[in-house]
Design an enzyme around this catalytic site. Structure first.
Site, short mmCIF file in Angstrom:
data_model
loop_
_atom_site.label_atom_id
_atom_site.label_comp_id
_atom_site.label_asym_id
_atom_site.label_seq_id
_atom_site.Cartn_x
_atom_site.Cartn_y
_atom_site.Cartn_z
N LYS A 50 0.82 -1.22 0.00
CA LYS A 50 0.00 0.00 0.00
C LYS A 50 0.85 1.27 0.00
CE LYS A 50 -4.11 -2.02 0.98
NZ LYS A 50 -5.47 -1.75 0.53
N THR A 72 -7.71 10.18 4.45
CA THR A 72 -8.32 8.94 3.98
C THR A 72 -9.06 8.27 5.12
OG1 THR A 72 -7.96 6.99 2.59
CG2 THR A 72 -6.49 7.23 4.47
N SER A 75 -9.12 1.20 8.10
CA SER A 75 -8.84 0.58 9.40
C SER A 75 -7.61 -0.29 9.29
CB SER A 75 -10.03 -0.26 9.85
OG SER A 75 -10.33 -1.20 8.85
N TYR A 112 3.83 6.75 12.67
CA TYR A 112 4.20 7.31 11.38
C TYR A 112 3.71 8.75 11.23
CZ TYR A 112 5.32 2.48 10.05
OH TYR A 112 5.85 1.22 9.99
N GLY A 179 -7.33 -2.24 -6.26
CA GLY A 179 -6.20 -1.41 -6.69
C GLY A 179 -5.00 -2.25 -7.09
N GLU A 201 -9.47 -14.77 -3.99
CA GLU A 201 -10.46 -14.22 -3.04
C GLU A 201 -10.94 -15.32 -2.10
OE1 GLU A 201 -13.75 -12.65 -5.34
OE2 GLU A 201 -13.45 -10.67 -4.45
N ALA A 205 -15.87 -13.65 0.80
CA ALA A 205 -15.93 -12.25 0.34
C ALA A 205 -15.58 -12.27 -1.15
CB ALA A 205 -14.95 -11.38 1.12
N LYS A 269 9.57 -19.44 6.40
CA LYS A 269 10.04 -18.64 7.54
C LYS A 269 9.80 -17.15 7.33
CE LYS A 269 11.88 -22.55 8.83
NZ LYS A 269 11.16 -23.44 9.76
#
Lengths: 315, 315
Positions: A50, A72, A75, A112, A179, A201, A205, A269
């Protein structure tokens, strides 16, 4: 969006992102009877791809607009990504989060430098508050997935993967808001050699699967899936790209997701989040159901992120 | 053991092992105020550096001896490593395991083709059964850490790290039976530029720390540590090397181990076992207690392995 748009975007964001590793696993190659290349965006800054789209969207703003910051609602990973991207570029990030969001995610955003605004956990309340903040501060609203600059940014993941491994026959990636898969499909279209893009998917959902069937954007009535990043639905900017360039969507059960997550953690790992395990599960499933299609082929898997709450693991 | 011995060993085992990745982390660099390079043996075949020493020890056997196989006793990573190394080379591996060993470890050994022999969980019972098997089958006994060929093999980890990052000021690695640290110290001695090697140990199993103090091999009365790979004691082959070439040993608490493990899992998104977290904890601790020593230095950390039981995590 053109080939040049993608290349320009990559150049623009390159100083702010990691060109993440591509890993392989003998064991998984054996299971799938193909060569699999894992593009590890779990190693990306803020723990997910992202960061790419968020950075591109901010950098594309005119100077004047940058001053007023960005806003924006999210969550999840986009909240942290936009905060870090904004901080890297020296811009203020206003983040609307549902008051039910886990403490660990809020801590991430704050770390951040993002400014958190809490709201009721409904789509309407989120959008209303984001609109209000945009109006008051002049901040530009940036959508986590239905935004051309975000789509281009996410597409640089597959672009980098194809730079390292140009002869991929397939790229698999998860589908949430659309996206990442739209960007991946653009990258494969421009930089692949007959490289097919598939989405993954959860059955729980499967709005994108149904959207490709019906030809219009479908939503989910319920979203009882562990893959918390894939609960959102497609948008009017990314769906046309997906419809045109994506070869299909593979659906997997919750059990298949957890099994794939465990397999990758135990054998490779590396820590991947459930949304990324969906993609691994889809490849494992396809290779069993249609072995001839995959045999000796080269498959890219986009490991979208590694943000998990270690105190709430499914195994 | 000479520089050439190490180079020959690396060449010998190279076809059978991974030259594992070296990762970095901005966050950890910031915490430590230095540049840290993680040599990721958790990505090694069978999930730990032990594969290196096991492979070298087997390959060094005369042809006639190879035919009769190898035997060892181990409840941990060396059992799996010797099994896989033997399988890779086409040799039989007899593995003595305590009947208390976790099922997951036995499954690993079987998967790699090792033949398991169960015994009572005492040092005497293990050695007696291993001796008996060696006598019956003609198999060669290979010690997990106190064997020159094993020490050389483990030393190739630091050798590879120094090949990628020749200007390291420090290398930190965990101390269990002493094979890894002895090998690392040899590699740093021959291939480093004034590169100091430090060991890391839990307070709860600080036999090596005490051995360096007293000048003779000390043992642990109790070993109440989560770092299950570090409960063993040094041997007469590796201790002289350690005494001569290791700069010191840093001890950490159980809490520091778990915190470091969580930090690496959460921030670096890689799975490391508690024994490796001991090393990370030691570097974090030293950087706080003696900040001037580390400032702007380059530190290599050997992440020894990633074999954990996901159903028994400490967080």
């Amino acid at each position: 969006m053109t080939k040049q748009n993608l290349l320009d975007c990559h150049k623009r964001i390159a100083p702010f992102i990691h060109n993440t590793s591509v890993l392989t696993s003998r064991l998984i190659d054996k299971e799938v009877n193909a060569q699999v290349f894992f593009k590890c965006e779990n190693f990306q800054r803020a723990g997910a791809y992202k960061m790419r789209g968020a950075t591109n969207a901010i950098l594309r703003l005119p100077k004047e607009q940058k001053k007023n910051g960005v806003v924006t609602h999210s969550s999840g990973n986009f909240a942290q990504a936009l905060s870090l991207a904004a901080q890297s570029v020296g811009v203020t990030a206003h983040i609307v989060m549902p008051n039910t969001a886990p403490e660990v995610k809020k801590v991430g955003v704050k770390e951040y430098g993002g400014i958190i605004y809490e709201c009721e956990p409904t789509v309407e309340a989120r959008q209303a508050l984001a609109d209000e903040i945009a109006l008051k501060t002049g901040a530009t609203f940036i959508h986590p997935s239905n935004d051309n600059d975000v789509i281009l940014g996410q597409g640089t993941t597959a672009l980098e993967l194809l730079e390292k491994q140009p002869d991929l026959d397939f790229i698999f990636c998860p589908v949430g808001g659309g996206g990442l898969i739209a960007g991946s499909a653009l990258a494969a279209h421009y930089f692949g050699i007959n490289c097919k893009v598939y989405g993954a998917e959860p059955f729980e959902a499967d709005d994108a699967y149904r959207s490709l069937q019906s030809g219009k954007i479908e939503s989910n009535e319920t979203v009882n899936t562990i893959a918390d990043g894939l609960k959102t639905t497609l948008g009017d900017k990314n769906f046309p790209i997906i419809k045109k360039l994506v070869s299909g969507i593979v659906r997997v059960t919750e059990e298949e997701i957890v099994d794939a997550m465990k397999l990758v953690w135990e054998r490779m790992k590396i820590i991947i989040e459930p949304s990324s395990a969906v993609t691994v599960a889809a490849v494992l499933k396809q290779s069993k159901e249609q072995p001839a299609v995959f045999q000796n082929k080269k498959i890219g898997i986009i490991i979208s992120g590694g943000n998990v709450d270690l105190s709430k693991l499914p195994f």
